[in-house]
Design an enzyme around this catalytic site. Structure first.
Site, mmCIF file in Angstrom:
data_model
loop_
_atom_site.group_PDB
_atom_site.id
_atom_site.type_symbol
_atom_site.label_atom_id
_atom_site.label_comp_id
_atom_site.label_asym_id
_atom_site.label_seq_id
_atom_site.Cartn_x
_atom_site.Cartn_y
_atom_site.Cartn_z
ATOM 1 N N LYS A 41 0.820 -1.186 0.000
ATOM 2 C CA LYS A 41 0.000 0.000 0.000
ATOM 3 C C LYS A 41 0.862 1.246 0.000
ATOM 4 C CE LYS A 41 -3.229 -2.212 3.248
ATOM 5 N NZ LYS A 41 -2.380 -3.162 4.013
ATOM 6 N N GLY A 42 2.142 1.089 0.350
ATOM 7 C CA GLY A 42 3.010 2.240 0.551
ATOM 8 C C GLY A 42 3.138 3.163 -0.652
ATOM 9 N N GLU A 97 7.331 2.794 -6.056
ATOM 10 C CA GLU A 97 7.473 2.335 -4.660
ATOM 11 C C GLU A 97 7.634 3.524 -3.728
ATOM 12 O OE1 GLU A 97 7.153 0.112 -2.599
ATOM 13 O OE2 GLU A 97 7.977 -1.831 -3.151
ATOM 14 N N ASP A 98 7.284 3.326 -2.477
ATOM 15 C CA ASP A 98 7.552 4.381 -1.491
ATOM 16 C C ASP A 98 8.995 4.312 -1.010
ATOM 17 O OD1 ASP A 98 6.969 1.959 -0.264
ATOM 18 O OD2 ASP A 98 6.034 2.864 1.486
ATOM 19 N N ASP A 101 14.463 -0.609 0.803
ATOM 20 C CA ASP A 101 15.224 -0.768 2.038
ATOM 21 C C ASP A 101 16.278 -1.859 1.796
ATOM 22 O OD1 ASP A 101 15.967 -0.773 4.675
ATOM 23 O OD2 ASP A 101 14.067 -1.428 5.486
ATOM 24 N N LYS A 129 16.926 3.859 0.813
ATOM 25 C CA LYS A 129 17.687 3.705 2.068
ATOM 26 C C LYS A 129 18.859 2.757 1.807
ATOM 27 C CE LYS A 129 15.224 3.285 6.139
ATOM 28 N NZ LYS A 129 14.521 2.484 7.180
ATOM 29 N N ASP A 157 3.963 3.296 6.825
ATOM 30 C CA ASP A 157 3.137 3.109 8.018
ATOM 31 C C ASP A 157 3.943 2.689 9.240
ATOM 32 O OD1 ASP A 157 3.580 0.397 6.872
ATOM 33 O OD2 ASP A 157 2.304 -0.223 8.532
ATOM 34 N N ARG A 163 -0.057 6.566 7.266
ATOM 35 C CA ARG A 163 0.254 6.596 5.834
ATOM 36 C C ARG A 163 -0.253 7.880 5.188
ATOM 37 N NH1 ARG A 163 1.569 1.304 4.021
ATOM 38 N NH2 ARG A 163 0.585 -0.396 5.164
HETATM 39 C C1 PRP Z 1 7.603 -1.748 2.149
HETATM 40 C C2 PRP Z 1 7.837 -0.917 0.906
HETATM 41 C C3 PRP Z 1 8.491 -1.878 -0.021
HETATM 42 C C4 PRP Z 1 9.278 -2.779 0.898
HETATM 43 C C5 PRP Z 1 10.703 -2.326 0.895
HETATM 44 O O1 PRP Z 1 6.420 -2.452 2.000
HETATM 45 O O2 PRP Z 1 6.641 -0.412 0.384
HETATM 46 O O3 PRP Z 1 7.563 -2.626 -0.766
HETATM 47 O O4 PRP Z 1 8.734 -2.626 2.215
HETATM 48 O O5 PRP Z 1 11.468 -3.141 1.742
HETATM 49 P P1 PRP Z 1 12.684 -4.026 1.236
HETATM 50 O O6 PRP Z 1 13.487 -3.202 0.275
HETATM 51 O O7 PRP Z 1 13.443 -4.288 2.517
HETATM 52 O O8 PRP Z 1 12.152 -5.276 0.641
HETATM 53 P P2 PRP Z 1 5.685 -3.223 3.197
HETATM 54 O O9 PRP Z 1 6.009 -4.685 3.104
HETATM 55 O O10 PRP Z 1 5.979 -2.541 4.508
HETATM 56 O O11 PRP Z 1 4.176 -3.070 2.802
HETATM 57 P P3 PRP Z 1 3.284 -1.731 2.651
HETATM 58 O O12 PRP Z 1 3.745 -1.041 1.391
HETATM 59 O O13 PRP Z 1 1.888 -2.235 2.534
HETATM 60 O O14 PRP Z 1 3.533 -0.890 3.886
#
Ligand code: PRP
Length: 181
Positions: A41-42, A97-98, A101, A129, A157, A163
């Site tokens: 959802k991010g 993407e948001d 990481d 990041k 979130d 969010r």
């Molecule tokens: C977050 C973000 C990416 C992912 C990045 O999603 O939106 O999809 O984590 O992390 P990574 O690079 O370590 O894989 P999340 O799983 O928190 O779901 P959301 O978007 O619904 O919050």
């Protein structure tokens, strides 16, 4: 509110950077139609604002994924919980993407989407990041490079909340040390 340690990127800075990214993408995709693939959802808030600043034709599609295992640590094993509605074969696709990481989610998504034979596939993330990266990701468009802190707001979130905040803030440490997800 004490959930906020400090605001890292304020609303005006986000708006201006998103506008720049939209202009850059519009220029680079001149004459083409873009399929924006939003990772829920991010990525939703970013997609909506970014799309307003893209001047070439745009289509949207949405995907939702979840990692297996510990919810606070990416495991790299990703499951598609909502797939795209439309084929991306022959399409010019940008993943929206948001945050990137560890890179594990996008690493999986890239391979998955590439196997569907798009004409091109790029990545646009609001936040990058890099300090926490476990796998190299070829990121094409980055809004901001951010430090390795717990960031919330503008799509990101904490326990599914915040969010909708129009800025990005660092979560007060007391929330994730005493009240881990
Ligand atoms: C977050 C973000 C990416 C992912 C990045 O999603 O939106 O999809 O984590 O992390 P990574 O690079 O370590 O894989 P999340 O799983 O928190 O779901 P959301 O978007 O619904 O919050």
């Amino acid at each position: 509110m004490d959930v906020i340690d400090r605001i890292l990127i304020d609303q005006a800075a986000i708006e201006s950077r998103v506008k720049e990214l939209g202009a850059q993408i519009s220029q680079e995709y001149a004459g083409k139609t873009i399929t924006l693939v939003c990772i829920l959802k991010g990525g939703l808030m970013f997609l909506c604002d970014l799309a307003k600043h893209i001047t070439v034709p745009v289509m949207y599609d949405f995907m939702s994924v979840s990692s297996y295992g510990d919810s606070t640590q990416s495991s790299g094993v990703v499951r598609i919980t909502k797939d795209l509605e439309h084929s991306i074969e022959g399409k010019d696709v940008i993943i929206v993407e948001d945050i990137i990481d560890t890179g594990l989610t996008l690493s999986y998504l890239l391979n998955n989407l590439l196997s569907r034979n798009p004409a091109s596939l790029k990545i646009c993330t609001l936040l990058d990041k890099p300090d926490n990266r476990k796998v190299e990701i070829p990121v094409d468009y980055v809004g901001f490079t951010v430090p390795n802190e717990f960031l919330v707001g503008y799509g990101l979130d904490y326990q599914q909340l915040y969010r909708n905040y129009p800025y990005i803030f660092v979560l007060n440490k007391k929330y994730y040390t005493n009240n881990a997800e």
